[in-house]
Design an enzyme around this catalytic site. Structure first.
Site: not given
Length: 308
Positions: A95, A170, A240
């Site tokens: 990574t 990724k 709300k």
């Protein structure tokens, strides 16, 4: 095929074993010689150096901690830049930084070596079982040529574009995963502090609208098509609910950082006159801030869902 695998940590160990199980001639290297013992027992060859591993490999895989280590393996003395043969292919499953990957790929292309970024998702158990998603960035023709090698380590191959795109996808996946977990912790603590039993709260969330569907499937009908009419639930009603939830959190002393950020975007949407529009409209605010235009057709959404 002669495959070299560098990095036998929690993820790399399983992938390297699966390449060997698929019948490839695998050589392995790691900073710790003992980490290769299961691979040698399975028929892989230990390489004493990166140079020894890469000089005879058709394909090299690297599974490393991050960009700094990947660059060291690439350009250090006896590294991949010096050792790999012209025509060879490098799959980096780290990574990594998309920018770093593109810069390294450009350097290696000068020696006729193709780098594809192929980060994986599935954790160590997926690495061992072969149940991994692989996000692939690089020349499509090279991906197609070596698809069989990637199928030895993962069951979901996702080609996402040119080099760097794999890591971009990724990182988006991981940012969503980590942020959503923290948001879940935030709202879950509110429910528990309000007196709801954790087991019953978990069940209640699971059977609600968001719990019954895959989270990312739900963005196809509205957000990805920029299609918000007719509204299924209005900004006004969502605002709300956010107000009531934050009021309860203040009463109980529960910090709600992520929910507060969402409330601010819904408040901005109302200030823009979107109160009676669909509750997903505030997602468009982020598109504006990022300077991107996202709009798929209904057919494109359908094709992606069918691929899954």
């Amino acid at each position: 095929m002669k495959v070299g695998y560098i990095g036998l940590g929690a993820m790399g160990a399983g992938m390297a074993l699966n390449l060997r199980k698929a019948g490839h001639d695998v050589a392995v290297h790691d900073l710790r010689r003992e980490s290769a013992e299961p691979h040698v027992a399975a028929g892989a060859t230990w390489a004493d150096s990166i140079e020894q591993l890469a000089s005879s490999a058709d394909v090299v895989f690297t599974s490393l901690p991050g960009p700094k280590e990947m660059q060291a393996v690439a350009f250090g003395k006896g590294g991949l830049f010096e050792a790999m043969r012209p025509g060879a292919v490098w799959f980096d499953v780290t990574t990594n930084s998309p920018t770093v990957v593109r810069e390294v790929a450009a350097r290696f292309a000068e020696r006729d070596i193709t780098l594809l970024d192929t980060p994986v998702s599935g954790g160590p158990s997926g690495a061992r079982s072969g149940k991994l998603a692989i996000y692939i960035g690089g020349p499509h023709a090279v991906y197609e040529r070596y698809k069989g090698v990637l199928e030895a380590i993962g069951d979901e191959l996702v080609y996402v574009g040119e080099v760097g795109a794999g890591n971009s996808a990724k990182l988006v996946h991981n940012l969503a995963s980590n942020s959503i977990r923290l948001l879940i912790a935030e709202v879950f603590t509110l429910g528990v502090k309000a007196g709801v039993d954790p087991a019953e709260l978990w069940h209640a969330i699971r059977v609600g609208a968001i719990g019954r569907s895959r989270t990312f499937d739900r963005i196809g009908d509205q957000y990805l098509q920029a299609k918000y009419d007719p509204p299924s639930f209005t900004v006004r009603l969502a605002h709300k609910d956010l107000t009531l939830g934050l009021d309860l959190a203040r009463e109980l002393g529960v910090p709600m950082k992520f929910t507060q950020a969402a409330f601010e975007d819904f408040s901005e949407a109302i200030a823009r006159g979107w109160a009676d529009g669909d509750a997903r409209l505030p997602m468009q605010l982020q598109n504006e801030r990022a300077g991107v235009d996202i709009k798929l057709t209904a057919d494109e959404v359908k094709r992606i869902l069918e691929r899954a």
